[in-house]
Scaffold this active site. Structure first.
Site, PDB file in Angstrom:
ATOM      1  N   VAL A  97       0.810  -1.225   0.000  1.00  0.00           N
ATOM      2  CA  VAL A  97       0.000   0.000   0.000  1.00  0.00           C
ATOM      3  C   VAL A  97       0.844   1.277   0.000  1.00  0.00           C
ATOM      4  O   VAL A  97       0.334   2.346  -0.337  1.00  0.00           O
ATOM      5  CB  VAL A  97      -0.997   0.040   1.188  1.00  0.00           C
ATOM      6  N   TYR A 130       4.404   5.621  15.395  1.00  0.00           N
ATOM      7  CA  TYR A 130       3.079   4.997  15.262  1.00  0.00           C
ATOM      8  C   TYR A 130       1.967   5.925  15.773  1.00  0.00           C
ATOM      9  O   TYR A 130       0.919   6.067  15.152  1.00  0.00           O
ATOM     10  CB  TYR A 130       3.101   3.680  16.027  1.00  0.00           C
ATOM     11  N   ALA A 135       1.397   8.648  13.312  1.00  0.00           N
ATOM     12  CA  ALA A 135       0.669   8.129  12.140  1.00  0.00           C
ATOM     13  C   ALA A 135      -0.806   7.909  12.476  1.00  0.00           C
ATOM     14  O   ALA A 135      -1.698   8.259  11.683  1.00  0.00           O
ATOM     15  CB  ALA A 135       1.303   6.821  11.664  1.00  0.00           C
ATOM     16  N   LYS A 136      -1.083   7.363  13.644  1.00  0.00           N
ATOM     17  CA  LYS A 136      -2.471   7.045  14.000  1.00  0.00           C
ATOM     18  C   LYS A 136      -3.274   8.307  14.320  1.00  0.00           C
ATOM     19  O   LYS A 136      -4.494   8.346  14.100  1.00  0.00           O
ATOM     20  CB  LYS A 136      -2.503   6.052  15.161  1.00  0.00           C
TER      21      LYS A 136
HETATM   22  P1  NAP Z   1      -1.139  -7.554  12.019  1.00  0.00           P
HETATM   23  O1  NAP Z   1      -1.657  -8.812  12.633  1.00  0.00           O
HETATM   24  O2  NAP Z   1       0.323  -7.254  12.130  1.00  0.00           O
HETATM   25  O3  NAP Z   1      -1.596  -7.488  10.506  1.00  0.00           O
HETATM   26  C1  NAP Z   1      -1.227  -6.407   9.689  1.00  0.00           C
HETATM   27  C2  NAP Z   1      -1.393  -6.807   8.253  1.00  0.00           C
HETATM   28  O4  NAP Z   1      -0.986  -5.696   7.420  1.00  0.00           O
HETATM   29  C3  NAP Z   1      -0.531  -8.011   7.870  1.00  0.00           C
HETATM   30  O5  NAP Z   1      -1.317  -8.939   7.135  1.00  0.00           O
HETATM   31  C4  NAP Z   1       0.565  -7.377   7.037  1.00  0.00           C
HETATM   32  O6  NAP Z   1       1.065  -8.216   6.002  1.00  0.00           O
HETATM   33  C5  NAP Z   1      -0.176  -6.235   6.378  1.00  0.00           C
HETATM   34  N1  NAP Z   1       0.727  -5.231   5.843  1.00  0.00           N
HETATM   35  C6  NAP Z   1       1.824  -4.678   6.464  1.00  0.00           C
HETATM   36  N2  NAP Z   1       2.420  -3.814   5.641  1.00  0.00           N
HETATM   37  C7  NAP Z   1       1.713  -3.797   4.483  1.00  0.00           C
HETATM   38  C8  NAP Z   1       1.847  -3.098   3.265  1.00  0.00           C
HETATM   39  N3  NAP Z   1       2.838  -2.227   3.063  1.00  0.00           N
HETATM   40  N4  NAP Z   1       0.944  -3.344   2.274  1.00  0.00           N
HETATM   41  C9  NAP Z   1      -0.052  -4.226   2.465  1.00  0.00           C
HETATM   42  N5  NAP Z   1      -0.246  -4.914   3.607  1.00  0.00           N
HETATM   43  C10 NAP Z   1       0.639  -4.706   4.601  1.00  0.00           C
HETATM   44  O7  NAP Z   1      -1.869  -6.264  12.654  1.00  0.00           O
HETATM   45  P2  NAP Z   1      -3.307  -6.091  13.355  1.00  0.00           P
HETATM   46  O8  NAP Z   1      -3.085  -6.170  14.801  1.00  0.00           O
HETATM   47  O9  NAP Z   1      -4.320  -6.939  12.693  1.00  0.00           O
HETATM   48  O10 NAP Z   1      -3.583  -4.540  13.012  1.00  0.00           O
HETATM   49  C11 NAP Z   1      -4.378  -4.107  11.929  1.00  0.00           C
HETATM   50  C12 NAP Z   1      -4.540  -2.596  12.001  1.00  0.00           C
HETATM   51  O11 NAP Z   1      -5.109  -2.224  13.254  1.00  0.00           O
HETATM   52  C13 NAP Z   1      -3.220  -1.836  11.901  1.00  0.00           C
HETATM   53  O12 NAP Z   1      -3.406  -0.636  11.189  1.00  0.00           O
HETATM   54  C14 NAP Z   1      -2.895  -1.544  13.344  1.00  0.00           C
HETATM   55  O13 NAP Z   1      -2.039  -0.443  13.463  1.00  0.00           O
HETATM   56  C15 NAP Z   1      -4.281  -1.293  13.904  1.00  0.00           C
HETATM   57  N6  NAP Z   1      -4.378  -1.473  15.347  1.00  0.00           N
HETATM   58  C16 NAP Z   1      -4.118  -2.689  15.941  1.00  0.00           C
HETATM   59  C17 NAP Z   1      -4.231  -2.805  17.324  1.00  0.00           C
HETATM   60  C18 NAP Z   1      -3.962  -4.092  18.045  1.00  0.00           C
HETATM   61  O14 NAP Z   1      -4.000  -4.094  19.303  1.00  0.00           O
HETATM   62  N7  NAP Z   1      -3.706  -5.205  17.384  1.00  0.00           N
HETATM   63  C19 NAP Z   1      -4.597  -1.691  18.096  1.00  0.00           C
HETATM   64  C20 NAP Z   1      -4.852  -0.497  17.453  1.00  0.00           C
HETATM   65  C21 NAP Z   1      -4.744  -0.394  16.084  1.00  0.00           C
HETATM   66  P3  NAP Z   1       2.138  -9.365   6.269  1.00  0.00           P
HETATM   67  O15 NAP Z   1       1.410 -10.409   7.055  1.00  0.00           O
HETATM   68  O16 NAP Z   1       2.490  -9.849   4.898  1.00  0.00           O
HETATM   69  O17 NAP Z   1       3.256  -8.717   6.998  1.00  0.00           O
END
Ligand code: NAP
Length: 251
Positions: free
Chosen positions: A62, A152, A155-156
């Site tokens: 992305v 982070y 960004a958020k």
């Molecule tokens: P995750 O398990 O690390 O999954 C993130 C996904 O994004 C992975 O599938 C990763 O691909 C993909 N990705 C990373 N870089 C990319 C790129 N350049 N282009 C396309 N895809 C890419 O994270 P998550 O916990 O599900 O988080 C999802 C979203 O919620 C994120 O924006 C995160 O910041 C936000 N968030 C999460 C939490 C939390 O507690 N988990 C809290 C607040 C906000 P790969 O698998 O190939 O690396």
């Protein structure tokens, strides 16, 4: 003719994105499951297809303009013009400010902010043409500040300003833009954080849950439920909002 809408969910190979993709598919949308490679989207696509939904694996970075342009063209030709976009792809490069490299700052800005910008700019023409669209951006409680996350959290917080501006610019075309700010959600991302701070995963979940008013950690489906609402037909008068989905005001 089917009235089925097409959604793109970025970073949908696992975690929150996978749950959002599955939920939108069960809501009746055709879903482009976008992740860095087609292979990493395969499990999400298989789960949706097995449940009777329609999904397409799309490999794209992305943060890369050409990659985003090609991905949106593929979705449009194979699945239909996208009118729902969930900007979920994300990475962590945590470090205290004095140790943070320019590379780690840029990488986080690149995926979250540049990525959301490129994706939104790419799909808006389809939304404007349809006079209907839904953009959902993933922010975080870290937008309010979090030790070790200057990149982070910036960004958020940026995602929130971006969302509000999209709401203002695109509202007259029937397009809404909203942000979800999750608290602690149990995914690979938070597993990596537990590892980084040297804590056992179960202990880490327990410690986090203790600080959360509803006394549990979040799961990806908690976020998928909020995304489903923002993407729904009936949410057309809700725009520019930030919904904290955190088991309390902010944790
Ligand atoms: P995750 O398990 O690390 O999954 C993130 C996904 O994004 C992975 O599938 C990763 O691909 C993909 N990705 C990373 N870089 C990319 C790129 N350049 N282009 C396309 N895809 C890419 O994270 P998550 O916990 O599900 O988080 C999802 C979203 O919620 C994120 O924006 C995160 O910041 C936000 N968030 C999460 C939490 C939390 O507690 N988990 C809290 C607040 C906000 P790969 O698998 O190939 O690396």
């Amino acid at each position: 003719m089917s009235e089925r809408k097409t959604a793109i969910v970025t970073g949908a190979g696992r975690g929150i994105g996978a749950a959002v993709a599955a939920r939108l598919a069960s809501d009746g949308l055709a879903v482009a499951v976008l992740d860095l490679t087609e292979e990493s989207s395969a499990d999400t696509v298989a789960a949706i297809t097995e449940a009777g939904g329609t999904a397409l694996a799309v490999g794209a970075d992305v943060s890369d303009e050409e990659s985003v342009t090609a991905a949106i063209a593929k979705v449009t030709s194979d699945l239909g013009a996208p009118t729902v976009l969930v900007n979920n792809a994300g990475i962590l490069r945590d470090n205290l400010l004095f140790k943070m490299s320019v590379g780690d700052w840029d990488a986080v800005m690149g995926v979250h902010l540049r990525g959301a910008f490129l994706m939104a700019r790419g799909v808006q023409e389809h939304m404007v043409a349809a006079k209907w669209g839904r953009i959902v951006n993933l922010s975080s409680t870290s937008a309010l500040g979090n030790r070790g996350q200057s990149n982070y959290s910036a960004a958020k917080a940026g995602m929130q300003g971006f969302t509000k501006t999209l709401a203002i610019e695109l509202g007259k075309f029937g397009v809404t833009a909203n942000a979800i700010a999750p608290g602690f959600i149990q995914t690979d991302m938070t597993k990596a954080t537990a590892e980084r701070v040297g804590m056992d995963w179960e202990e880490f979940v327990k410690a986090n849950a203790e600080a959360i008013p509803v006394k549990r950690g979040g799961v990806p489906e908690d976020i998928a439920h909020a995304a489903s609402f923002f993407a729904s037909e009936g949410a057309g008068f809700v725009s520019g909002q930030v919904l904290y989905v955190a088991g309390g005001p902010r944790d």
